[in-house]
Design a protein around this motif. Sequence first.
Motif, PDB file in Angstrom:
ATOM      1  N   ASN A 180       2.785  10.206   2.219  1.00  0.00           N
ATOM      2  CA  ASN A 180       2.844   8.747   2.172  1.00  0.00           C
ATOM      3  C   ASN A 180       3.162   8.147   3.534  1.00  0.00           C
ATOM      4  O   ASN A 180       2.820   6.994   3.788  1.00  0.00           O
TER       5      ASN A 180
ATOM      6  N   ILE B 133       2.439   1.637  -3.538  1.00  0.00           N
ATOM      7  CA  ILE B 133       1.450   2.094  -4.513  1.00  0.00           C
ATOM      8  C   ILE B 133       1.094   3.556  -4.268  1.00  0.00           C
ATOM      9  O   ILE B 133       0.920   4.328  -5.214  1.00  0.00           O
ATOM     10  N   SER B 134       1.012   3.952  -3.005  1.00  0.00           N
ATOM     11  CA  SER B 134       0.698   5.351  -2.716  1.00  0.00           C
ATOM     12  C   SER B 134       1.825   6.288  -3.149  1.00  0.00           C
ATOM     13  O   SER B 134       1.584   7.458  -3.432  1.00  0.00           O
ATOM     14  N   ARG B 135       3.053   5.768  -3.206  1.00  0.00           N
ATOM     15  CA  ARG B 135       4.170   6.592  -3.690  1.00  0.00           C
ATOM     16  C   ARG B 135       3.986   6.974  -5.150  1.00  0.00           C
ATOM     17  O   ARG B 135       4.529   7.975  -5.604  1.00  0.00           O
ATOM     18  N   LEU B 136       3.227   6.168  -5.884  1.00  0.00           N
ATOM     19  CA  LEU B 136       2.994   6.487  -7.294  1.00  0.00           C
ATOM     20  C   LEU B 136       1.995   7.627  -7.462  1.00  0.00           C
ATOM     21  O   LEU B 136       2.082   8.396  -8.415  1.00  0.00           O
ATOM     22  N   PHE B 137       1.023   7.707  -6.550  1.00  0.00           N
ATOM     23  CA  PHE B 137      -0.061   8.679  -6.716  1.00  0.00           C
ATOM     24  C   PHE B 137       0.099   9.913  -5.839  1.00  0.00           C
ATOM     25  O   PHE B 137      -0.167  11.024  -6.276  1.00  0.00           O
ATOM     26  N   LEU B 138       0.508   9.728  -4.601  1.00  0.00           N
ATOM     27  CA  LEU B 138       0.688  10.859  -3.682  1.00  0.00           C
ATOM     28  C   LEU B 138       2.168  11.178  -3.566  1.00  0.00           C
ATOM     29  O   LEU B 138       3.001  10.290  -3.553  1.00  0.00           O
ATOM     30  N   LYS B 139       2.474  12.423  -3.425  1.00  0.00           N
ATOM     31  CA  LYS B 139       3.874  12.815  -3.345  1.00  0.00           C
ATOM     32  C   LYS B 139       4.290  13.315  -1.955  1.00  0.00           C
ATOM     33  O   LYS B 139       5.455  13.359  -1.642  1.00  0.00           O
TER      34      LYS B 139
ATOM     35  N   SER C  40       0.830  -1.203   0.000  1.00  0.00           N
ATOM     36  CA  SER C  40       0.000   0.000   0.000  1.00  0.00           C
ATOM     37  C   SER C  40       0.865   1.254   0.000  1.00  0.00           C
ATOM     38  O   SER C  40       0.559   2.234  -0.688  1.00  0.00           O
TER      39      SER C  40
END
Length: 94
Positions: free
Chosen positions: A67, A58-64, A55
């Motif tokens: 995280n 994956i969040s590193r891809l969408f949120l900057k 999780s």
Amino acid sequence: MKKYLSDPRYNIIAIFIAEIIGIAFTFTADFTGAGLESVIIKWAPAIIGIIALFSYLISRLFLKQYNWIISLIGILIILIVAIHIHNTDFTQTI
């Protein structure tokens, strides 16, 4: 402090440390009478840790920016589950 919170190395290491602490805590529980289910129950913090790690990645891809909140939630869930498993009385289960 913000530099350490947003660094993925520290977040991944923190999840692994919480996972190891959770596994150590659940392996010291008394599983007499639990049967085969105890094998799965012992590894619950590891499974939750892997889910928290995926999780986070994956969040590193969408949120900057935020995280670290996901890794903190994963760490808290690992520790809560480990404490709950350790305090459960497995002698009364069927």
